[in-house]
Design an enzyme around this catalytic site. Sequence first.
Site, PDB file in Angstrom:
ATOM      1  N   GLU A  41     -11.863 -10.347   7.868  1.00 30.07           N
ATOM      2  CA  GLU A  41     -11.793 -11.490   6.573  1.00 30.07           C
ATOM      3  C   GLU A  41     -10.127 -11.694   6.479  1.00 30.07           C
ATOM      4  O   GLU A  41      -9.482 -10.394   6.084  1.00 30.07           O
ATOM      5  CB  GLU A  41     -12.393 -10.925   5.429  1.00 30.07           C
ATOM      6  CG  GLU A  41     -14.076 -11.033   5.701  1.00 30.07           C
ATOM      7  CD  GLU A  41     -14.499 -10.609   4.383  1.00 30.07           C
ATOM      8  OE1 GLU A  41     -15.804 -10.799   4.167  1.00 30.07           O
ATOM      9  OE2 GLU A  41     -13.922  -9.828   3.562  1.00 30.07           O
ATOM     10  N   ASP A  52     -10.241  -9.548  -7.774  1.00 32.11           N
ATOM     11  CA  ASP A  52      -9.852  -8.562  -7.131  1.00 32.11           C
ATOM     12  C   ASP A  52      -9.151  -7.372  -8.015  1.00 32.11           C
ATOM     13  O   ASP A  52      -8.874  -7.615  -8.948  1.00 32.11           O
ATOM     14  CB  ASP A  52      -8.784  -8.811  -6.071  1.00 32.11           C
ATOM     15  CG  ASP A  52      -9.263  -9.609  -4.822  1.00 32.11           C
ATOM     16  OD1 ASP A  52     -10.477  -9.130  -4.249  1.00 32.11           O
ATOM     17  OD2 ASP A  52      -8.893 -10.939  -5.058  1.00 32.11           O
TER      18      ASP A  52
END
Length: 265
Positions: A41, A52
């Site tokens: 990814e 995140d």
Amino acid sequence: MAIRFDHKPGLVVYLTAGDPTLDATRAIALAAIDAGADVIELGVPFSDPLADGPVIQRAMERAVARRTSLADVLAIARGIRGARPNAGLIIFTYLNPILRYGLSRFADDAATAGADGVLVTDLIVEEAAEYLAEMNRVGLAPVFLAAPTSPDERLEAIAAHSKGFIYAISRVGITGKQQSMTDDAVALVARIRASFGSGRVKLPVAVGFGISNAQHVAQVAEFADAAVIGSAIVELIERSTPDSAPGEVSRFIKGLRQVESALAR
């Protein structure tokens, strides 16, 4: 090209593109593939990565400070595809960089670069009609996130529109390492699999958010198809030099792959 998991469990490795450098990202990705990663990814740097945790936020900040662009990420993807034609390759991004780049242009360029699919972390399936049409037009696999809080109706829509695999979030919250897998992850994977129903192609389910060691990977192997390793890899890169990072990541992934050897016995 197609996303597939040749190992049990499969390993999806997340990298923030451009951290520490563009050349290092490519070298780290190739080392990860050679060590046993099934899918890479490539994270597109973004200035406001709300989903995140602190480790990936710091990596994003460093890459943004170096002016790493979506075009740079696609160039890295092109290099990875040329060097490792059989590896799975996903562009992992927030929606804003795509909109700034242009959705149709992004779809064309991502497909030309050799990506297999795209995961847009802040795009829900109910609002993705235009995006899905573009992914279908160029043959890219749309990968959606499924959370423990996702209602059954959303899981059914994700099952209907996803390709490649489904990314199951192991817990509510942001990315980051954790001590152990939660019961939420087991229940979510079961719900995702039930959402396919009869007559629909059952996609692999990859579990992410917090997986950081071989024990976690072994736990995931008991109930899902693949594990996603993100913050643990990014933190390892943060502690390494650009020259040493590929070797450090390779050793780490080979350690995770010991789980596969144990399961095969």
